[in-house]
Design a protein around this motif. Structure first.
Motif, mmCIF file in Angstrom:
data_model
loop_
_atom_site.group_PDB
_atom_site.id
_atom_site.type_symbol
_atom_site.label_atom_id
_atom_site.label_comp_id
_atom_site.label_asym_id
_atom_site.label_seq_id
_atom_site.Cartn_x
_atom_site.Cartn_y
_atom_site.Cartn_z
ATOM 1 N N VAL A 34 0.897 -1.019 -0.092
ATOM 2 C CA VAL A 34 -0.011 -0.069 0.082
ATOM 3 C C VAL A 34 0.885 1.376 -0.176
ATOM 4 C CG1 VAL A 34 -1.698 1.131 1.271
ATOM 5 C CG2 VAL A 34 -1.733 -1.243 1.310
ATOM 6 N N ARG A 35 0.693 2.075 -0.502
ATOM 7 C CA ARG A 35 1.588 3.258 -0.781
ATOM 8 C C ARG A 35 1.425 3.969 0.426
ATOM 9 N NH1 ARG A 35 0.399 7.059 -6.003
ATOM 10 N NH2 ARG A 35 0.560 8.618 -4.416
ATOM 11 N N PHE A 36 2.648 4.455 0.674
ATOM 12 C CA PHE A 36 3.064 5.323 1.810
ATOM 13 C C PHE A 36 2.220 6.481 2.030
ATOM 14 C CE2 PHE A 36 5.298 8.583 4.273
ATOM 15 C CZ PHE A 36 5.937 7.702 5.467
ATOM 16 N N ASP A 37 1.845 7.200 1.272
ATOM 17 C CA ASP A 37 0.906 8.259 1.409
ATOM 18 C C ASP A 37 -0.570 8.015 1.721
ATOM 19 O OD1 ASP A 37 0.644 7.568 -1.313
ATOM 20 O OD2 ASP A 37 -0.291 9.560 -1.804
ATOM 21 N N THR A 38 -1.031 6.677 1.255
ATOM 22 C CA THR A 38 -2.185 6.240 1.665
ATOM 23 C C THR A 38 -2.237 5.861 3.130
ATOM 24 O OG1 THR A 38 -2.764 5.741 -0.568
ATOM 25 C CG2 THR A 38 -4.001 4.589 0.920
ATOM 26 N N ILE A 39 -0.994 5.165 3.584
ATOM 27 C CA ILE A 39 -1.137 4.927 4.721
ATOM 28 C C ILE A 39 -1.206 5.942 5.732
ATOM 29 C CG2 ILE A 39 0.483 3.792 6.638
ATOM 30 C CD1 ILE A 39 1.361 1.811 4.340
ATOM 31 N N GLY A 40 -0.264 6.925 5.355
ATOM 32 C CA GLY A 40 -0.476 8.081 6.035
ATOM 33 C C GLY A 40 -1.818 8.693 6.454
ATOM 34 N N LYS A 41 -2.470 8.766 5.435
ATOM 35 C CA LYS A 41 -4.105 9.261 5.277
ATOM 36 C C LYS A 41 -5.067 8.505 6.386
ATOM 37 C CE LYS A 41 -4.495 11.198 0.852
ATOM 38 N NZ LYS A 41 -4.992 11.257 -0.252
ATOM 39 N N TYR A 42 -4.684 6.849 6.387
ATOM 40 C CA TYR A 42 -5.447 6.201 7.535
ATOM 41 C C TYR A 42 -4.825 6.371 8.704
ATOM 42 C CZ TYR A 42 -8.138 3.437 4.022
ATOM 43 O OH TYR A 42 -9.027 3.038 3.121
ATOM 44 N N VAL A 43 -3.597 6.788 8.772
ATOM 45 C CA VAL A 43 -2.843 6.937 10.358
ATOM 46 C C VAL A 43 -3.646 8.113 10.829
ATOM 47 C CG1 VAL A 43 -0.922 7.886 11.381
ATOM 48 C CG2 VAL A 43 -0.970 5.553 10.000
ATOM 49 N N LYS A 44 -3.896 9.323 9.975
ATOM 50 C CA LYS A 44 -4.372 10.619 10.269
ATOM 51 C C LYS A 44 -5.746 10.594 10.531
ATOM 52 C CE LYS A 44 -0.829 13.219 8.287
ATOM 53 N NZ LYS A 44 -0.463 14.023 6.901
ATOM 54 N N GLY A 45 -6.419 9.502 9.711
ATOM 55 C CA GLY A 45 -7.875 9.467 9.889
ATOM 56 C C GLY A 45 -8.368 10.215 8.779
ATOM 57 N N ASP A 46 -7.663 10.402 7.879
ATOM 58 C CA ASP A 46 -8.018 11.440 6.724
ATOM 59 C C ASP A 46 -8.563 10.809 5.603
ATOM 60 O OD1 ASP A 46 -8.535 13.988 5.503
ATOM 61 O OD2 ASP A 46 -6.179 14.020 4.604
ATOM 62 N N ILE A 47 -9.467 10.095 5.828
ATOM 63 C CA ILE A 47 -10.172 9.004 4.896
ATOM 64 C C ILE A 47 -11.675 9.513 4.671
ATOM 65 C CG2 ILE A 47 -10.806 6.744 4.283
ATOM 66 C CD1 ILE A 47 -7.665 7.395 4.292
ATOM 67 N N GLU A 48 -11.968 9.734 3.267
ATOM 68 C CA GLU A 48 -13.255 9.915 3.101
ATOM 69 C C GLU A 48 -14.019 8.776 2.524
ATOM 70 O OE1 GLU A 48 -13.613 13.010 -0.043
ATOM 71 O OE2 GLU A 48 -12.373 14.487 1.087
ATOM 72 N N ARG A 49 -13.496 7.845 1.855
ATOM 73 C CA ARG A 49 -14.244 6.562 1.632
ATOM 74 C C ARG A 49 -13.000 5.408 1.807
ATOM 75 N NH1 ARG A 49 -18.526 7.042 -1.478
ATOM 76 N NH2 ARG A 49 -18.792 9.009 -2.346
#
Length: 74
Positions: A34-49
Motif C-alpha cells: 500500500v502506498r506510503f501516502d495512503t497509509i499516512g491518510k489512514y494513520v491521520k484518519g483523513d479518509i473519505e471513502r
C-alpha cells in the motif's frame, strides 16, 4: 476520525497498532503493498471513502481484525 453529527463517529486506529507493533509506516507500506501516502491518510484518519482491499491488506500484514483498525462510536 470521521464525525457525522447524526450517525456517529468512525475512528481509525492504525497509528495505535503501528505503535504497539513498533512498526513504521514505511515497513507497513512494503509488507502490505500500500502506498506510503495512503497509509499516512489512514494513520491521520483523513479518509473519505474506506477501501476494503486496503483494510484487508492491513489486517493480513498486521495479523489483526478489522475492528482493531476501525471503530464505530455512537
Amino acid at each position: 476520525m470521521y464525525d457525522s453529527k447524526i450517525y456517529g463517529k468512525i475512528k481509525f486506529k492504525l497509528a495505535d497498532i503501528l505503535e504497539k507493533e513498533n512498526m513504521s509506516k514505511n515497513h507497513l507500506s512494503v509488507i502490505s503493498n500500500v502506498r506510503f501516502d495512503t497509509i499516512g491518510k489512514y494513520v491521520k484518519g483523513d479518509i473519505e471513502r474506506v477501501d476494503l482491499d486496503i483494510i484487508c491488506r492491513f489486517c493480513k500484514a498486521l495479523n489483526c481484525k478489522i475492528e482493531d483498525i476501525i471503530e464505530y462510536e455512537k
